[in-house]
Scaffold this active site. Structure first.
Site, PDB file in Angstrom:
ATOM      1  N   PHE A 108      19.705 -29.118  14.978  1.00 44.28           N
ATOM      2  CA  PHE A 108      18.585 -29.438  15.863  1.00 44.28           C
ATOM      3  C   PHE A 108      18.976 -29.286  17.325  1.00 44.28           C
ATOM      4  O   PHE A 108      18.551 -30.064  18.184  1.00 44.28           O
ATOM      5  CB  PHE A 108      18.060 -30.860  15.582  1.00 44.28           C
ATOM      6  N   ILE A 112      21.776 -24.068   8.540  1.00 43.76           N
ATOM      7  CA  ILE A 112      21.816 -25.470   8.967  1.00 43.76           C
ATOM      8  C   ILE A 112      20.774 -26.303   8.224  1.00 43.76           C
ATOM      9  O   ILE A 112      20.400 -27.391   8.657  1.00 43.76           O
ATOM     10  CB  ILE A 112      21.635 -25.583  10.492  1.00 43.76           C
ATOM     11  N   ALA A 115      16.319 -16.429  11.263  1.00 46.94           N
ATOM     12  CA  ALA A 115      15.773 -15.627  10.167  1.00 46.94           C
ATOM     13  C   ALA A 115      15.340 -14.258  10.666  1.00 46.94           C
ATOM     14  O   ALA A 115      15.683 -13.231  10.078  1.00 46.94           O
ATOM     15  CB  ALA A 115      14.602 -16.358   9.518  1.00 46.94           C
ATOM     16  N   GLY A 158      11.083 -22.948  12.525  1.00 46.62           N
ATOM     17  CA  GLY A 158      11.701 -24.274  12.487  1.00 46.62           C
ATOM     18  C   GLY A 158      11.204 -25.243  13.534  1.00 46.62           C
ATOM     19  O   GLY A 158      11.249 -26.450  13.332  1.00 46.62           O
ATOM     20  N   GLU A 159      10.744 -24.749  14.649  1.00 45.53           N
ATOM     21  CA  GLU A 159      10.402 -25.648  15.746  1.00 45.53           C
ATOM     22  C   GLU A 159       8.907 -25.847  15.921  1.00 45.53           C
ATOM     23  O   GLU A 159       8.466 -26.862  16.461  1.00 45.53           O
ATOM     24  CB  GLU A 159      11.022 -25.113  17.042  1.00 45.53           C
TER      25      GLU A 159
END
Ligand code: FES
Ligand code: FES
Lengths: 169, 729
Positions: B244, B470, B514, B690-691
């Site tokens: 993160f 992660i 990715a 992811g964010e």
């Protein structure tokens, strides 16, 4: 007689240094590093193991306090070749991301389902007496000591419910 | 042999869609799943290394000044103590993401409370911890180090400043104007695995097992810190227990372990305590933000202003990029944006999941809710009316833009009531019930990446890169990309990550892993396909591969004839970045209940609808969205770093006092993925995921709090005390 504890079925002498926590004893001395250290202060649940059938935070207890105890860690619940039902369900439901909280979640859930089966009430129970159903809210309440910073909670609950079976109500 | 692709033009070939294996996008379970659930996946501190000794960092108890002396004698007689390491090469902060050079060194100079000053090494962890506590350090303290961002002069970040048209005039001419100031508190990444390293030195080669997100940068940072050549250094991070942002850059324990291992010629493990992770890695800056919206009677924006004040240590380049998506999210001719940084002596500010939008979007979307109310327009409709045709500042086209679809599909699935909205319409016992929504936006990034793909003589595949997983699903999606391109079941492909001896990937950060490293794998596979087509004697575009064979033809095993076939793929972002604005978009919907008497807010249900290009794996992509939404709940209601106003020291430095969401805080969450192909984002047509899930979600909750109980809050997180103070009678 030397003091020993039984971990996943095999007996081990208790360490000499009284400061060694059960967590560090497992992770370091026994190299059972499936049990994780997230905070070392009883705040995250990553170190959850099952001692004499009850889930505890292994960072909050000293190895020296477990003479004669039976400890089950994540390694004792299943292996890659023979995973437990919960371990399989976590994979199926993507009940993890980084995986660091996962052994703690699974150890915790394993013992938690026993608590429900034994009718132990929680803050989410409607009734202090009588059977408890493994509803989403019961599971969330009882698992709240196991933090997951990746935020896999929704999938973890789905995995546990899958194994617990659908509640009647 | 290597193949190179620099993406200068949109890729509309959508090659992945023409492949025949049918694995891309499928919700397959993670390839490393069983290792994680059985506790057999090794994280950095868990490698069994013979003779490994333990190091514990000692940290400063002053805010600013000099270390005058470190009294080794105070601990050298303690049982098991081997050394006190004090070395000017030790680092005192974590590197910023993609820094590619050593962060601040020289631990004798103290810049913040909690900064590492020395490392104590002992035979056991218990001995080292005890000795580190007893180590006597003398300081010469410089008084009056500023620690409050509100009391120092702030520096304008000039490259962030935009002045277009005349915002003041637009504001005074507006039929509906909103001019509000918000604050947000600092956040911690609080990844569950504390930062850890085991360093081994064999006299020539340094090998470090570390918990880091971006090895391709970290190796340069580590070599620079130690004044070594990169080829003398190897970093391994096969499993990372969450990052993160906190593990983007090289952190202090890794350098300290490396120095100690070389000095002592023994392997050294250093694991940060949870308190040290909080206090000496990274914080997300607190912010103060002014939002100005000038709209006509129909809610169309003519003016848009967003100014933000953030903070960091003197000399740090990073400034929380609060305005990142504000630059393009809504159309408005008259625009003023400005970002300022206050230089203070709190710990380093840096990237925490979704730097910028994580705090910029909740305030902007809170202000939009106020505008919707003033203009008497449904909040979903207000957003729809203000979606720009092109980037309103740069005039660039959008690479793809699914905000409208996300708003509509999300509203539909949530059961959004577009009727007139008023607070306090529903009450159940002590609880007010209400709903809220917000847009989501997060800029799309890509970075240079390399990967090697090999088809083994037995027809199995191997993907090698120093890319990390992660928790995002990298192991699995790289197997799917290679499997799709080469006609292999992903189960037949070994993905080997997290080792700097492999070709350099992009690393994980900024949601770019990715799209970037996946593209490198794609490029390598494309080159392999060309070679296979060549051997078959057809054009590559006519080559159909599935289940280990040319469809209707030979098997790969036969085609390889006992020899392996390998290609390295090299992907680079190209000129295309200058020609388009690329972003993920989405919409959040939340229903909350707010207790009238205690001010407690609970989220009843939440939904996110997102458009981020091609979905590479529906299961892991959904999990990324769930994670982001969970963070939105934390940012909305509980997460706040608190600093001592005298010393700037981070007070709530553990998981009991810094409140991340727990199981019971997170209700059932729905995720809708609006599939699209973004030809600009990458040759995979995929964008970052992811964010995005936490870029605005906190506002959906905040807006629902207002709709529920009538408390309009301007400070995140919306803790019970704050809700009660804003609660109408
Ligand atoms: S490590 Fe034991 S509760 Fe966190
Ligand atoms: S899976 Fe990463 S903390 Fe739970």
């Amino acid at each position: 007689m030397a003091e020993t504890m039984t971990v996943n079925g095999s007996e081990h002498p208790i360490p000499d240094d009284p400061r060694v926590t059960l967590l560090d004893f497992l992770r370091h001395d026994l190299r059972l590093s499936g049990t994780k250290k997230g905070c070392d202060h009883g705040q995250c649940g990553a170190c959850t193991v099952i001692v004499n059938g009850i889930r505890i935070n292994s960072c909050l207890t000293l190895a020296a306090m477990h003479d004669g105890d039976h400890v089950t860690t994540i390694e004792g619940l299943g292996t890659p070749d023979a995973p437990s039902d919960l371990q399989r369900a976590f994979v199926e439901h993507d009940g993890y991301q980084c995986g660091y909280c996962t052994p703690g979640q699974i150890c915790s859930a394993t013992a938690m389902l026993e608590e429900i089966a034994n009718g132990w009430p929680s803050d989410a129970s409607n009734d202090l007496e009588g059977p408890v159903e493994p509803s989403g809210e019961e599971i969330r309440e009882r698992m709240s000591g196991n933090l997951c910073r990746c935020g896999a909670y929704a999938n973890i609950v789905a995995a546990i419910r899958d194994v617990a079976g659908e509640p009647k109500t | 042999m290597s193949a190179h692709l620099k993406q200068d033009k949109p890729d509309t070939a959508n090659r992945l869609d023409q492949m025949k294996q049918g694995t891309i996008g499928q919700p397959i379970t993670r390839v490393e799943g069983l290792a994680k659930v059985t506790g057999t996946a090794p994280y950095a501190a868990e490698y069994p290394v013979e003779g490994c000794v333990e190091g514990v960092l000692a940290t400063a108890t002053i805010t600013r000044g000099q270390v005058v002396s470190v009294d080794r004698d105070s601990v050298m007689d303690m049982p098991g103590v081997i050394a006190v390491i004090e070395d000017p090469r030790m680092t005192t902060r974590a590197a910023q993401g993609t820094a590619n050079e050593a962060p601040q060194q020289s631990p004798r100079t103290v810049c913040y409370w909690g900064q590492p000053v020395a490392l104590v090494v002992a035979e056991t962890f218990e001995q080292a911890r005890d000795a580190a506590k007893h180590l006597r350090v003398e300081y010469r303290e410089e008084s009056d180090a500023p620690v409050d961002p509100q009391v120092v002069d702030a520096e304008e970040q000039e490259d962030e400043t935009v002045r277009q048209g005349d915002l003041a005039r637009a504001m005074s001419a507006a039929e509906n104007a909103v001019d509000v100031t918000y604050t947000t508190k600092g956040h911690a990444s609080a990844a569950m695995e504390p930062h850890a390293a085991i360093a081994q030195w064999d006299g020539r080669q340094l090998t470090v097992h570390a918990s880091l997100q971006m090895l391709n940068y970290n190796i340069t940072e580590l070599a620079d810190a130690l004044d070594m050549e990169e080829d003398q250094v190897r970093i391994i991070s096969r499993f990372v227990g969450g990052g993160f942002g906190s593990k983007l850059g090289l952190s202090e324990e890794t350098v300290a372990a490396a120095i100690a291992a070389m000095e002592l010629s023994r392997p050294v493990r250093v694991v940060l305590s949870r308190q040290q992770v909080f206090q000496c890695i990274m914080r997300r800056s607190e912010t103060t933000q002014r939002l100005q919206l000038a709209a006509d009677g129909e809610g169309r924006l003519a003016g848009f202003g967003h100014k933000a004040l953030v903070s960091n240590l003197p000399g740090e380049s990073f400034a929380e990029p609060v305005l990142q998506s504000s630059h393009f999210l809504y159309a408005a001719e008259n625009r003023e944006l400005m970002l300022e940084v206050a230089r203070i002596h709190r710990m380093t500010a840096g990237s925490v999941r979704a730097p910028g939008e994580a705090v910029g979007m909740p305030t902007l979307e809170g202000a939009m809710d106020i505008l919707a109310e003033r203009a008497g327009i449904d909040p979903v409709e207000l957003r729809l009316r203000n979606i720009p045709e092109e980037d309103p500042e740069e005039g660039l086209p959008f690479s793809s833009h699914k905000l409208a679809e996300c708003l509509r599909q999300g509203a539909d699935a949530f059961g959004w009531d577009a009727g007139p909205r008023k607070p306090r319409m529903t009450r159940e016992g002590e609880w007010w019930i209400g709903t809220g929504m917000a847009s989501a936006a997060r800029v799309h990034n890509v970075g240079e990446a390399k990967a090697r793909v090999t088809i083994k003589p037995d027809g199995t595949g191997l993907v090698e890169t120093d890319m990390t997983d992660i928790g995002t699903g990298t192991y699995t999606i790289l197997a799917q990309i290679a499997g799709e391109m080469l006609g292999l079941d992903p189960a037949q492909i070994l993905v080997d990550l997290g080792d700097t001896q492999h070709p350099r990937g992009s690393g994980s950060g900024g949601s770019w892993g990715a799209a970037s490293t996946g593209s490198a794998v794609y490029v390598a596979c494309q080159a392999l396909r060309e070679e296979i087509a060549n051997r078959v004697g057809i054009e590559e575009t006519a080559l159909d591969l599935a289940d280990g064979r040319v469809i209707g033809g030979q098997t790969l095993v036969d085609l390889l004839g006992g020899k392996e076939l390998a290609r390295e793929g090299h992907y680079e972002p190209g000129a295309i970045a200058e020609d388009y604005t690329a972003s993920g978009f989405g919409a959040f919907f939340a229903e909350v209940r707010v207790n009238h008497f205690t001010g407690e807010t609970r989220v009843n249900r939440m939904l996110g609808a997102f458009g981020f290009g091609r979905v590479l794996n529906h299961k892991t992509a959904r999990s990324q969205c769930l994670g982001g939404i969970t963070w939105s709940i934390g940012a909305a209601l509980t997460e706040a770093l608190e600093f001592d106003p005298r010393t700037g020291h981070l007070v709530n430095c553990d998981l009991a006092e810094y409140h991340v969401p727990v199981h019971r805080d997170v209700p059932d969450v729905d995720v809708i993925m609006v599939e699209e192909r973004d030809p600009v984002a990458s040759p995979l047509q995929a964008k970052g995921i992811g964010e995005l899930g936490m870029c605005g979600g906190a506002a959906a909750i905040g807006n629902a709090v207002y709709n529920a109980c009538g408390a309009r809050l301007f400070d995140y997180p919306m803790t019970p005390d704050r809700v009660l103070a804003a609660m109408p009678d």
